[in-house]
Each structure stands twice: as structure tokens, then as C-alpha cells.
Design a protein around this motif. Sequence first.
Motif, PDB file in Angstrom:
ATOM      1  N   GLY A 190       0.792  -1.224   0.000  1.00  0.00           N
ATOM      2  CA  GLY A 190       0.000   0.000   0.000  1.00  0.00           C
ATOM      3  C   GLY A 190       0.823   1.271   0.000  1.00  0.00           C
ATOM      4  O   GLY A 190       0.328   2.339   0.310  1.00  0.00           O
ATOM      5  N   ALA A 191       2.109   1.166  -0.301  1.00  0.00           N
ATOM      6  CA  ALA A 191       3.058   2.293  -0.267  1.00  0.00           C
ATOM      7  C   ALA A 191       3.289   2.786   1.158  1.00  0.00           C
ATOM      8  O   ALA A 191       3.662   3.935   1.378  1.00  0.00           O
ATOM      9  CB  ALA A 191       2.625   3.434  -1.178  1.00  0.00           C
ATOM     10  N   ALA A 192       3.068   1.911   2.152  1.00  0.00           N
ATOM     11  CA  ALA A 192       3.301   2.275   3.551  1.00  0.00           C
ATOM     12  C   ALA A 192       4.741   2.740   3.732  1.00  0.00           C
ATOM     13  O   ALA A 192       5.652   2.249   3.072  1.00  0.00           O
ATOM     14  CB  ALA A 192       3.027   1.087   4.467  1.00  0.00           C
ATOM     15  N   ALA A 193       4.933   3.677   4.659  1.00  0.00           N
ATOM     16  CA  ALA A 193       6.262   4.206   4.953  1.00  0.00           C
ATOM     17  C   ALA A 193       7.087   3.236   5.799  1.00  0.00           C
ATOM     18  O   ALA A 193       8.310   3.177   5.663  1.00  0.00           O
ATOM     19  CB  ALA A 193       6.149   5.546   5.663  1.00  0.00           C
ATOM     20  N   VAL A 194       6.415   2.485   6.677  1.00  0.00           N
ATOM     21  CA  VAL A 194       7.104   1.602   7.620  1.00  0.00           C
ATOM     22  C   VAL A 194       6.248   0.361   7.851  1.00  0.00           C
ATOM     23  O   VAL A 194       5.016   0.424   7.812  1.00  0.00           O
ATOM     24  CB  VAL A 194       7.343   2.323   8.973  1.00  0.00           C
TER      25      VAL A 194
END
Length: 157
Positions: free
Chosen positions: A144-148
Motif C-alpha cells: 500500500g506504499a506504507a512508509a514503515v
Amino acid sequence: MLEIQGQVEARLKELDIRLESLPKPSGNYVPYTMMPPIIYMSGVTPKVNGVLQYKGKVGLDLSKEEGYQAARQCIINQLGTLKTVLGHLDRVTGIVKMEGFIHAAPDFYELPYVLNGASDLLVEVFGDKGAHARSAIGVAALPGAAAVEVELIVRYE
């Protein structure tokens, strides 16, 4: 929201942290596996009420401070899972290991700073029991294009 009970949850209340119950996996896996006295926890991203809060590459789309907050939210989500599974967080006797995956720009090297958002909160909540071994790993992409994304191994009684 989950009901508060015990010293650890009282500490969370002091910090104004509210826990959500067990998140639904986004794939064909389980959120945790118990092998007493150890729980292996699948990676979680920085969601609140099922909505991803921090998207993009740290060091490009997001600042290192936003990455820190993303890692912190991942641990809040892991604590919600632990509370659901164990009934109360005072059963945690130690955080054994953390693996943190940071969706990082190619020239971003402050991965340990970002993952401190997770580590700092664990120590703040559990004290010495929250100290842990860890790996901070930079990656090209996360779900989901999560940062972390953060995984935990936890000891409990």
C-alpha cells in the motif's frame, strides 16, 4: 476501542494512546503465531481505524520525523494485537526482537532514527522489558506504499 486494565494499559492511558483490536490481515497469513512463551507477530503498517496514515518514501515523500511517527503507530497497532491475544499487556515479560522495514529513498540513511519511533515507545511503555534486539532495513516498497512496517517477537507469561 479495548478496555483498560493493568499497569501497562494505565501507562498507555497516561500517554493518551488508544488501542484498536486485532487488524484483519491483508493477505493469506495470520497476524501472529503463538509458541509459548513466545509470540511471533506479523508485520503491521501505520494504520488507524484501518486507514494507512503514512504513505511514501521516507527521505523523499516524508521527513525522518514523519517516519518516526509511522514506526510509533506500527507499535501501537502491535500493542492492540497483543492486548487482544493476551487479554492484558502485563503478561508481556519482554520484547525479544523487532524487525523494521522502512520504505526509504535511495539516499536515505537514517533508518535507525526512524525505527526509534517504535523502540522508544516500547521502552516508554514496558520499561526494561521493552528493550530489544532489532534490525532496521531499508526497502524499495511496502504494501500500500506504507512508509514503515514492523514485526515483533514477544515473550509472555
